[in-house]
Scaffold this motif. Structure first.
Motif, PDB file in Angstrom:
ATOM      1  N   PRO A  99       0.812  -1.218   0.000  1.00  0.00           N
ATOM      2  CA  PRO A  99       0.000   0.000   0.000  1.00  0.00           C
ATOM      3  C   PRO A  99       0.847   1.269   0.000  1.00  0.00           C
ATOM      4  CG  PRO A  99      -0.816  -1.576   1.623  1.00  0.00           C
ATOM      5  CD  PRO A  99       0.503  -2.100   1.126  1.00  0.00           C
ATOM      6  N   VAL A 100       0.357   2.245  -0.718  1.00  0.00           N
ATOM      7  CA  VAL A 100       1.033   3.537  -0.794  1.00  0.00           C
ATOM      8  C   VAL A 100       0.684   4.348   0.449  1.00  0.00           C
ATOM      9  CG1 VAL A 100       1.198   5.696  -2.098  1.00  0.00           C
ATOM     10  CG2 VAL A 100       0.985   3.500  -3.309  1.00  0.00           C
ATOM     11  N   ASP A 101       1.683   5.019   0.980  1.00  0.00           N
ATOM     12  CA  ASP A 101       1.479   5.864   2.162  1.00  0.00           C
ATOM     13  C   ASP A 101       0.603   7.061   1.774  1.00  0.00           C
ATOM     14  OD1 ASP A 101       1.615   7.537   4.339  1.00  0.00           O
ATOM     15  OD2 ASP A 101       3.799   7.538   4.487  1.00  0.00           O
ATOM     16  N   PRO A 102      -0.599   7.176   2.329  1.00  0.00           N
ATOM     17  CA  PRO A 102      -1.484   8.286   1.952  1.00  0.00           C
ATOM     18  C   PRO A 102      -1.012   9.645   2.440  1.00  0.00           C
ATOM     19  CG  PRO A 102      -2.455   7.009   3.737  1.00  0.00           C
ATOM     20  CD  PRO A 102      -1.224   6.267   3.298  1.00  0.00           C
ATOM     21  N   ASP A 103       0.050   9.683   3.266  1.00  0.00           N
ATOM     22  CA  ASP A 103       0.578  10.961   3.746  1.00  0.00           C
ATOM     23  C   ASP A 103       1.600  11.578   2.791  1.00  0.00           C
ATOM     24  OD1 ASP A 103      -0.974  10.929   6.061  1.00  0.00           O
ATOM     25  OD2 ASP A 103       0.507   9.755   7.161  1.00  0.00           O
ATOM     26  N   LEU A 104       1.996  10.821   1.768  1.00  0.00           N
ATOM     27  CA  LEU A 104       2.923  11.371   0.776  1.00  0.00           C
ATOM     28  C   LEU A 104       2.227  12.449  -0.050  1.00  0.00           C
ATOM     29  CD1 LEU A 104       4.549   8.080  -0.595  1.00  0.00           C
ATOM     30  CD2 LEU A 104       5.636   9.772   0.911  1.00  0.00           C
ATOM     31  N   ARG A 105       3.040  13.277  -0.702  1.00  0.00           N
ATOM     32  CA  ARG A 105       2.464  14.256  -1.630  1.00  0.00           C
ATOM     33  C   ARG A 105       1.707  13.518  -2.730  1.00  0.00           C
ATOM     34  NH1 ARG A 105       5.119  16.913  -4.882  1.00  0.00           N
ATOM     35  NH2 ARG A 105       6.975  15.576  -4.940  1.00  0.00           N
ATOM     36  N   LEU A 106       0.657  14.124  -3.253  1.00  0.00           N
ATOM     37  CA  LEU A 106      -0.191  13.468  -4.244  1.00  0.00           C
ATOM     38  C   LEU A 106       0.608  13.018  -5.465  1.00  0.00           C
ATOM     39  CD1 LEU A 106      -2.900  12.536  -5.305  1.00  0.00           C
ATOM     40  CD2 LEU A 106      -3.347  14.884  -6.074  1.00  0.00           C
ATOM     41  N   ALA A 107       1.508  13.860  -5.939  1.00  0.00           N
ATOM     42  CA  ALA A 107       2.293  13.491  -7.123  1.00  0.00           C
ATOM     43  C   ALA A 107       3.087  12.209  -6.880  1.00  0.00           C
ATOM     44  CB  ALA A 107       3.233  14.640  -7.512  1.00  0.00           C
ATOM     45  N   GLU A 108       3.664  12.086  -5.686  1.00  0.00           N
ATOM     46  CA  GLU A 108       4.408  10.874  -5.349  1.00  0.00           C
ATOM     47  C   GLU A 108       3.483   9.673  -5.248  1.00  0.00           C
ATOM     48  OE1 GLU A 108       7.593  11.171  -2.262  1.00  0.00           O
ATOM     49  OE2 GLU A 108       6.785  13.190  -2.028  1.00  0.00           O
ATOM     50  N   ARG A 109       2.303   9.880  -4.670  1.00  0.00           N
ATOM     51  CA  ARG A 109       1.353   8.770  -4.531  1.00  0.00           C
ATOM     52  C   ARG A 109       0.911   8.245  -5.888  1.00  0.00           C
ATOM     53  NH1 ARG A 109      -3.182  11.157  -1.611  1.00  0.00           N
ATOM     54  NH2 ARG A 109      -1.952  13.017  -1.244  1.00  0.00           N
ATOM     55  N   ILE A 110       0.683   9.148  -6.814  1.00  0.00           N
ATOM     56  CA  ILE A 110       0.271   8.724  -8.160  1.00  0.00           C
ATOM     57  C   ILE A 110       1.363   7.864  -8.789  1.00  0.00           C
ATOM     58  CG2 ILE A 110      -0.212   9.524 -10.512  1.00  0.00           C
ATOM     59  CD1 ILE A 110      -1.578  11.989  -9.217  1.00  0.00           C
TER      60      ILE A 110
END
Length: 197
Positions: free
Chosen positions: A80-91
């Motif tokens: 799972p991707v960390d939802p606290d990362l910046r949106l660009a990084e999460r994408i």
């Protein structure tokens, strides 16, 4: 050896035999044999065809066990991707990890397409994969979108962009390389979420 030890040994052997059959079926599908015959599964597992059907009541029960094996393998590579990362990084991370998962499940997906009309186990497997993707999307992008029920259309768009059928179209029908396909899905997600970037 007393009766209890003998019984335990028989149970352990039966468990190993069933596992070998499921592994053989999974490996054959992974290698592109989309509808392995009982004989091919038996040969790979090192058992007789009769042994397959003494361990599994019918093809549906074998398919259910194999589907469970695929789902277990998928769960093992889920990250799972960390939802606290910046949106660009999460994408970026989400699309990269989703690409790995759809590639891993692609042989099972191809095989399932052939059998789904006749198999509840395969239909259940597809629903499980779909539910996992919805859960992953909501986990990753909830900070911007909130619960799926609130921004269903954007979640729908993201789902379509990253699901296996689109990856298949990009890599097989359009002949895109893996890097090109990943870039296309990532850019698609960016456009869907552009108002939040």
């Amino acid at each position: 050896m007393d009766h209890e030890d003998h019984q335990d040994g028989r149970i352990a052997r039966r468990f190993r035999t069933r596992a070998a059959i499921v592994t053989a079926h999974t490996e054959l599908v992974s290698e592109g044999v989309l509808r392995p015959t009982a004989q091919r599964v038996a040969d790979r597992a090192g058992v007789s065809v009769r042994t397959i059907w003494t361990n599994f009541a019918d093809l549906e029960s074998l398919l259910r066990s194999t589907t469970e094996r695929w789902m277990k393998l998928d769960a093992e590579i889920a990250d799972p991707v960390d939802p606290d990362l910046r949106l660009a990084e999460r994408i970026e991370q989400f699309c990269a990890r989703q690409a790995e998962r759809v590639e891993h499940l692609a042989p099972a997906a191809r095989s399932s397409i052939l059998g789904e009309p006749f198999s509840a186990a395969l239909r259940d497997g597809r629903r499980t994969v779909s539910a996992r993707l919805w859960k992953d999307l909501e986990h990753t992008f909830c900070p911007e979108l909130g619960p799926r029920m609130e921004h269903g259309s954007i979640y729908d768009e993201l789902y379509v962009i990253v699901a296996w059928p689109v990856w298949k179209m990009l890599t097989e029908d359009l002949g895109r390389t893996r890097a090109q396909a990943l870039r296309a899905t990532t850019e698609g997600c960016r456009r869907a979420l552009a108002q939040y970037l």
